[in-house]
Motif scaffolding. Structure first.
Motif, PDB file in Angstrom:
ATOM      1  N   GLN A 184      -8.916  -6.295  -6.701  1.00 30.03           N
ATOM      2  CA  GLN A 184      -8.441  -6.491  -8.073  1.00 30.03           C
ATOM      3  C   GLN A 184      -6.940  -6.730  -8.097  1.00 30.03           C
ATOM      4  O   GLN A 184      -6.454  -7.634  -8.801  1.00 30.03           O
ATOM      5  N   LEU A 185      -6.196  -5.948  -7.320  1.00 33.37           N
ATOM      6  CA  LEU A 185      -4.735  -6.064  -7.329  1.00 33.37           C
ATOM      7  C   LEU A 185      -4.261  -7.353  -6.658  1.00 33.37           C
ATOM      8  O   LEU A 185      -3.147  -7.824  -6.921  1.00 33.37           O
TER       9      LEU A 185
ATOM     10  N   ASP B 127      -5.414   7.223   0.408  1.00 36.60           N
ATOM     11  CA  ASP B 127      -5.884   8.602   0.354  1.00 36.60           C
ATOM     12  C   ASP B 127      -5.400   9.353   1.595  1.00 36.60           C
ATOM     13  O   ASP B 127      -4.869   8.752   2.532  1.00 36.60           O
TER      14      ASP B 127
ATOM     15  N   GLU C 139     -12.214  -2.238  -3.269  1.00 40.82           N
ATOM     16  CA  GLU C 139     -12.454  -2.829  -4.592  1.00 40.82           C
ATOM     17  C   GLU C 139     -11.154  -2.888  -5.381  1.00 40.82           C
ATOM     18  O   GLU C 139     -10.837  -3.905  -6.010  1.00 40.82           O
ATOM     19  N   GLU C 140     -10.391  -1.793  -5.345  1.00 40.69           N
ATOM     20  CA  GLU C 140      -9.088  -1.800  -6.016  1.00 40.69           C
ATOM     21  C   GLU C 140      -8.177  -2.855  -5.396  1.00 40.69           C
ATOM     22  O   GLU C 140      -7.463  -3.578  -6.106  1.00 40.69           O
ATOM     23  N   ALA C 141      -8.214  -2.958  -4.060  1.00 44.18           N
ATOM     24  CA  ALA C 141      -7.377  -3.949  -3.379  1.00 44.18           C
ATOM     25  C   ALA C 141      -7.703  -5.354  -3.856  1.00 44.18           C
ATOM     26  O   ALA C 141      -6.801  -6.157  -4.140  1.00 44.18           O
TER      27      ALA C 141
ATOM     28  N   ILE D  28      -1.537  -0.688  -3.764  1.00 40.50           N
ATOM     29  CA  ILE D  28      -2.875  -0.147  -3.530  1.00 40.50           C
ATOM     30  C   ILE D  28      -2.711   1.309  -3.114  1.00 40.50           C
ATOM     31  O   ILE D  28      -2.052   1.603  -2.111  1.00 40.50           O
ATOM     32  N   GLN D  29      -3.292   2.214  -3.875  1.00 41.58           N
ATOM     33  CA  GLN D  29      -3.137   3.626  -3.583  1.00 41.58           C
ATOM     34  C   GLN D  29      -3.995   4.031  -2.382  1.00 41.58           C
ATOM     35  O   GLN D  29      -5.151   3.635  -2.266  1.00 41.58           O
TER      36      GLN D  29
ATOM     37  N   ARG E 224       2.748  -4.701  -6.928  1.00 42.97           N
ATOM     38  CA  ARG E 224       1.550  -3.898  -7.150  1.00 42.97           C
ATOM     39  C   ARG E 224       1.289  -3.077  -5.892  1.00 42.97           C
ATOM     40  O   ARG E 224       1.528  -3.548  -4.781  1.00 42.97           O
TER      41      ARG E 224
ATOM     42  N   VAL F 288      -7.823   2.990   2.014  1.00 40.79           N
ATOM     43  CA  VAL F 288      -7.623   2.445   0.675  1.00 40.79           C
ATOM     44  C   VAL F 288      -8.971   2.001   0.116  1.00 40.79           C
ATOM     45  O   VAL F 288      -9.937   1.794   0.864  1.00 40.79           O
ATOM     46  N   ASP F 289      -9.030   1.847  -1.194  1.00 42.31           N
ATOM     47  CA  ASP F 289     -10.233   1.384  -1.879  1.00 42.31           C
ATOM     48  C   ASP F 289     -10.219  -0.149  -1.869  1.00 42.31           C
ATOM     49  O   ASP F 289      -9.349  -0.780  -2.480  1.00 42.31           O
TER      50      ASP F 289
ATOM     51  N   THR G 172       0.853  -1.182   0.000  1.00 43.51           N
ATOM     52  CA  THR G 172       0.000   0.000   0.000  1.00 43.51           C
ATOM     53  C   THR G 172       0.892   1.236   0.000  1.00 43.51           C
ATOM     54  O   THR G 172       2.109   1.152   0.227  1.00 43.51           O
TER      55      THR G 172
END
Length: 339
Positions: A89-90, A77, A85-87, A74-75, A72, A82-83, A49
């Motif tokens: 996917q990654l 904020d 959903e993005e997590a 996870i961006q 990879r 963190v998001d 992250t």
């Protein structure tokens, strides 16, 4: 002594089962390197992250260079989240997720339980960096599902520098990062198969471990939750005092369930100047720069300048907080360094 300290750590950190699943190491960096190198193979994928410390970022970079490990990220904020959903996917196809449970720059907590569930659903292991959470917050990362937990002794656990360790859950066996003497099974050419000897090569820091055990006993006597509640109260006082200064930017979030970290910048002042003057003129010790977490500063927008981090702990008082606020206010009002 070593067993007593393992047992005390198990109680403080909520680590189930055999205390021997804790392998002692010299710090969290040593422990994180052990976990990363012990799990990641050629071509594996690791997910990080934005809040990770260089104790993770640099060994992962080295593994990318030497083992072709794919990375990879996870961006995050500015609120320290963190998001999910993005997590998810990654994490598809990943071997390992590394989580900084509490950011050393923002003081915020990640949703460890949710992220662990996403990782496990996709077949990935989870290594939790508990350097900033162990002893500071009363949560069991093992109960949250972590497979490995790296910790240092000299922060929230109140032990001396040169202590730390890695907890590895029952049933997970990892390769040792260091090999050497263990005091037993000396006929073997390989490291012994059983924990903690599997990961403990060389002579332990016995004096340091005695100190770590004493720190853990203090936490057990006082109560981690009680200490955290007082730290959280002082954090509110510190944030509110700093926010009243018009030229101060409090860049870290409130994070009421996090730890006592408040990170700031001061308009017209380099962070190093602010930190040095707080120390020399007002007796307030802080930490300036990028805090070994450059990506977290990218999230906050302070990568180019760095920031000043004020940290609270078990010994902090209202007088400490007020002295820090008064010092920052004086620097803001009088930018010239006294001669």
């Amino acid at each position: 002594m070593a067993f007593r300290t393992r047992r005390a750590l198990s109680k403080v950190m909520g680590l189930p089962g055999d205390p021997g699943r804790i392998a002692f190491m010299f710090n969290a960096t040593h422990a994180l390197n052990t976990g990363l190198n012990g799990v990641l193979r050629e071509g594996d994928t690791v997910v990080l992250t934005s809040f990770d410390h260089n104790a993770v970022l640099r060994p992962v970079h080295h593994l990318a260079e030497t083992r072709g490990v794919r990375v990879r990220t996870i961006q995050g904020d500015p609120e320290g989240q963190v998001d999910l959903e993005e997590a998810g996917q990654l994490l598809e196809g990943a071997r390992l997720l590394v989580l900084n449970a509490v950011s050393n720059v923002l003081g915020s907590r990640l949703p460890v339980r949710d992220l662990v569930a996403l990782a496990h659903d996709r077949g990935a292991l989870v290594l939790v960096d508990a350097a900033q959470s162990a002893g500071h917050i009363g949560v069991s990362h093992a109960d949250e599902g972590a497979d490995m937990i790296a910790f240092t002794g000299h922060k929230g656990l109140l032990g001396p520098p040169g202590t730390g360790g890695l907890w590895v859950r029952e049933g997970l066996e990892i390769d040792p990062f260091m090999t050497g003497g263990t005091g037993g099974n000396s006929a073997l050419r390989d490291m012994p198969p059983d924990m903690p000897d599997r990961l403990e090569a060389g002579t332990a820091n016995a004096a340091g471990l005695a100190g770590l055990g004493a720190g853990c006993q203090f936490l057990l006597d006082r109560g981690v939750e009680a200490l955290h509640a007082e730290e959280a109260r002082l954090k509110v006082r510190l944030r509110e005092g700093l926010q009243e200064i018009s030229t101060v930017n409090v860049v870290s979030p409130a994070a009421p369930d996090g730890v006592g970290v408040v990170t700031i910048t001061l308009n017209g002042h380099d962070p190093s100047e602010v930190a040095n003057r707080l120390n020399s003129e007002y007796g307030v010790m802080t930490r300036h720069g990028l805090h070994c977490a450059p990506e977290a500063h990218r999230v906050l927008g302070t990568f180019e300048t760095g920031a000043v981090r004020l940290s609270l702990g078990w010994a902090s008082t209202e007088a400490c907080v007020d002295a820090a606020v008064e010092g920052v206010h004086a620097i803001a009002a009088n930018p010239a360094v006294p001669t």
